[in-house]
Scaffold this motif. Structure first.
Motif, PDB file in Angstrom:
ATOM      1  N   THR A 142       4.277   5.549  -5.249  1.00  0.00           N
ATOM      2  CA  THR A 142       3.975   5.461  -6.888  1.00  0.00           C
ATOM      3  C   THR A 142       3.151   6.857  -7.330  1.00  0.00           C
ATOM      4  OG1 THR A 142       4.487   3.044  -6.935  1.00  0.00           O
ATOM      5  CG2 THR A 142       3.263   4.109  -8.699  1.00  0.00           C
ATOM      6  N   ASN A 143       1.941   7.003  -6.677  1.00  0.00           N
ATOM      7  CA  ASN A 143       1.103   7.958  -7.089  1.00  0.00           C
ATOM      8  C   ASN A 143       1.743   9.176  -7.014  1.00  0.00           C
ATOM      9  OD1 ASN A 143      -0.967   5.989  -7.463  1.00  0.00           O
ATOM     10  ND2 ASN A 143      -2.222   6.307  -5.882  1.00  0.00           N
ATOM     11  N   ILE A 144       2.530   9.510  -5.808  1.00  0.00           N
ATOM     12  CA  ILE A 144       3.204  10.767  -5.646  1.00  0.00           C
ATOM     13  C   ILE A 144       4.187  10.774  -6.530  1.00  0.00           C
ATOM     14  CG2 ILE A 144       4.751  11.911  -4.177  1.00  0.00           C
ATOM     15  CD1 ILE A 144       3.197  10.576  -1.478  1.00  0.00           C
ATOM     16  N   VAL A 145       4.799   9.792  -7.030  1.00  0.00           N
ATOM     17  CA  VAL A 145       6.136   9.989  -7.986  1.00  0.00           C
ATOM     18  C   VAL A 145       5.510  10.329  -9.261  1.00  0.00           C
ATOM     19  CG1 VAL A 145       7.815   8.612  -9.483  1.00  0.00           C
ATOM     20  CG2 VAL A 145       7.731   8.233  -6.775  1.00  0.00           C
ATOM     21  N   PHE A 146       4.458   9.745  -9.548  1.00  0.00           N
ATOM     22  CA  PHE A 146       3.505  10.174 -10.921  1.00  0.00           C
ATOM     23  C   PHE A 146       3.263  11.597 -10.872  1.00  0.00           C
ATOM     24  CE2 PHE A 146       2.742   5.255 -11.937  1.00  0.00           C
ATOM     25  CZ  PHE A 146       3.615   5.522 -12.965  1.00  0.00           C
ATOM     26  N   ALA A 147       2.876  11.981  -9.660  1.00  0.00           N
ATOM     27  CA  ALA A 147       2.272  13.322  -9.469  1.00  0.00           C
ATOM     28  C   ALA A 147       3.535  14.525  -9.809  1.00  0.00           C
ATOM     29  CB  ALA A 147       1.709  13.744  -8.192  1.00  0.00           C
ATOM     30  N   VAL A 148       4.725  14.000  -9.252  1.00  0.00           N
ATOM     31  CA  VAL A 148       6.066  14.784  -9.455  1.00  0.00           C
ATOM     32  C   VAL A 148       6.361  14.937 -10.588  1.00  0.00           C
ATOM     33  CG1 VAL A 148       8.482  14.876  -8.848  1.00  0.00           C
ATOM     34  CG2 VAL A 148       6.937  14.540  -7.097  1.00  0.00           C
ATOM     35  N   ARG A 149       6.010  13.466 -11.597  1.00  0.00           N
ATOM     36  CA  ARG A 149       6.447  13.589 -12.872  1.00  0.00           C
ATOM     37  C   ARG A 149       5.707  14.299 -13.625  1.00  0.00           C
ATOM     38  NH1 ARG A 149       4.403  10.302 -17.259  1.00  0.00           N
ATOM     39  NH2 ARG A 149       6.137   9.468 -18.661  1.00  0.00           N
ATOM     40  N   SER A 150       4.257  14.485 -13.230  1.00  0.00           N
ATOM     41  CA  SER A 150       3.189  15.404 -14.287  1.00  0.00           C
ATOM     42  C   SER A 150       3.731  16.715 -13.891  1.00  0.00           C
ATOM     43  CB  SER A 150       1.926  15.254 -13.797  1.00  0.00           C
ATOM     44  OG  SER A 150       1.416  13.866 -14.095  1.00  0.00           O
TER      45      SER A 150
ATOM     46  N   ASP B 191       0.786  -1.286   0.022  1.00  0.00           N
ATOM     47  CA  ASP B 191      -0.023   0.147  -0.063  1.00  0.00           C
ATOM     48  C   ASP B 191       0.856   1.451   0.037  1.00  0.00           C
ATOM     49  OD1 ASP B 191      -2.085  -1.641   0.053  1.00  0.00           O
ATOM     50  OD2 ASP B 191      -2.574  -1.553   2.186  1.00  0.00           O
ATOM     51  N   VAL B 192       1.960   1.073   0.646  1.00  0.00           N
ATOM     52  CA  VAL B 192       2.875   2.423   0.638  1.00  0.00           C
ATOM     53  C   VAL B 192       3.389   2.473  -0.816  1.00  0.00           C
ATOM     54  CG1 VAL B 192       5.080   3.352   1.840  1.00  0.00           C
ATOM     55  CG2 VAL B 192       3.281   2.022   3.287  1.00  0.00           C
TER      56      VAL B 192
END
Length: 186
Positions: free
Chosen positions: A114-122, A108-109
């Motif tokens: 991963t969601n945070i990393v994708f947000a940063v990527r965006s 879950d972590v």
């Protein structure tokens, strides 16, 4: 021949001395049917009596061995059951903490990270399009630098505003466990 048979008959005192017990114990063994006697006072046929006593002793040792083994096995079984119950209780406690969002599985972590990393990527991939006009209109390297720096600070502020949300973890747990949103098991 009659004399030979008579010579094998002995009293309780002789049997007690050979076997290493008291006369009273020999009388008790006779009364319990372990050994047989003839006449009064009791006379015992020496060899069959000693054989019966040694067989009786073997049965006792064997039954004690089984009892000890059974007791050991029972103790092992009880210990295993206690450890199993303890483990189940600990698992239930961990599951409750997980459902309440107090404890998180690594998967879950990883999903949230991963969601945070994708947000940063965006944010970073959107940067060139958002800066293109301002950088193009900049008159100097200093202005270009200021435009880029300002955008980086905005991205950092957006990242800083990303909060830990128990609801996100609870949602992941519910999805993994196949629970519906309206189920109130927490």
């Amino acid at each position: 021949m009659g004399n030979t048979q008579h010579d094998n008959k002995v009293g309780a005192t002789v049997i007690a001395k050979i076997y290493g017990v008291t006369v009273k114990q020999i009388d008790n063994l006779r009364r319990d049917g372990v050994i047989k006697s003839e006449g009064r006072p009791a006379r015992y046929d020496l060899i069959p009596t000693l054989q019966a006593l040694y067989e009786y002793q073997r049965r006792i040792i064997k039954s004690n061995g089984k009892s000890d083994e059974n007791r050991r096995n029972e103790a092992i079984k009880l210990d295993a059951e206690a450890r199993l119950k303890q483990a189940k209780a600990e698992m239930a406690e961990l599951e409750l903490q997980e459902l309440q969002g107090e404890m998180h599985r690594a998967e879950d972590v990883e999903a949230i990270t991963t969601n945070i990393v994708f947000a940063v990527r965006s944010f970073l991939l959107a940067m060139p399009n958002r800066l293109a006009i301002d950088v193009y209109n900049a008159k100097s390297k200093t202005q270009v630098s200021e435009v880029i720096k300002k955008e980086i600070y905005q991205i950092l502020e957006q990242l800083a505003n990303l909060d830990y949300d128990k609801a996100d973890y609870k949602k992941l747990v519910r999805e993994r466990k196949g629970l519906r949103e309206d189920e109130d098991d927490l």
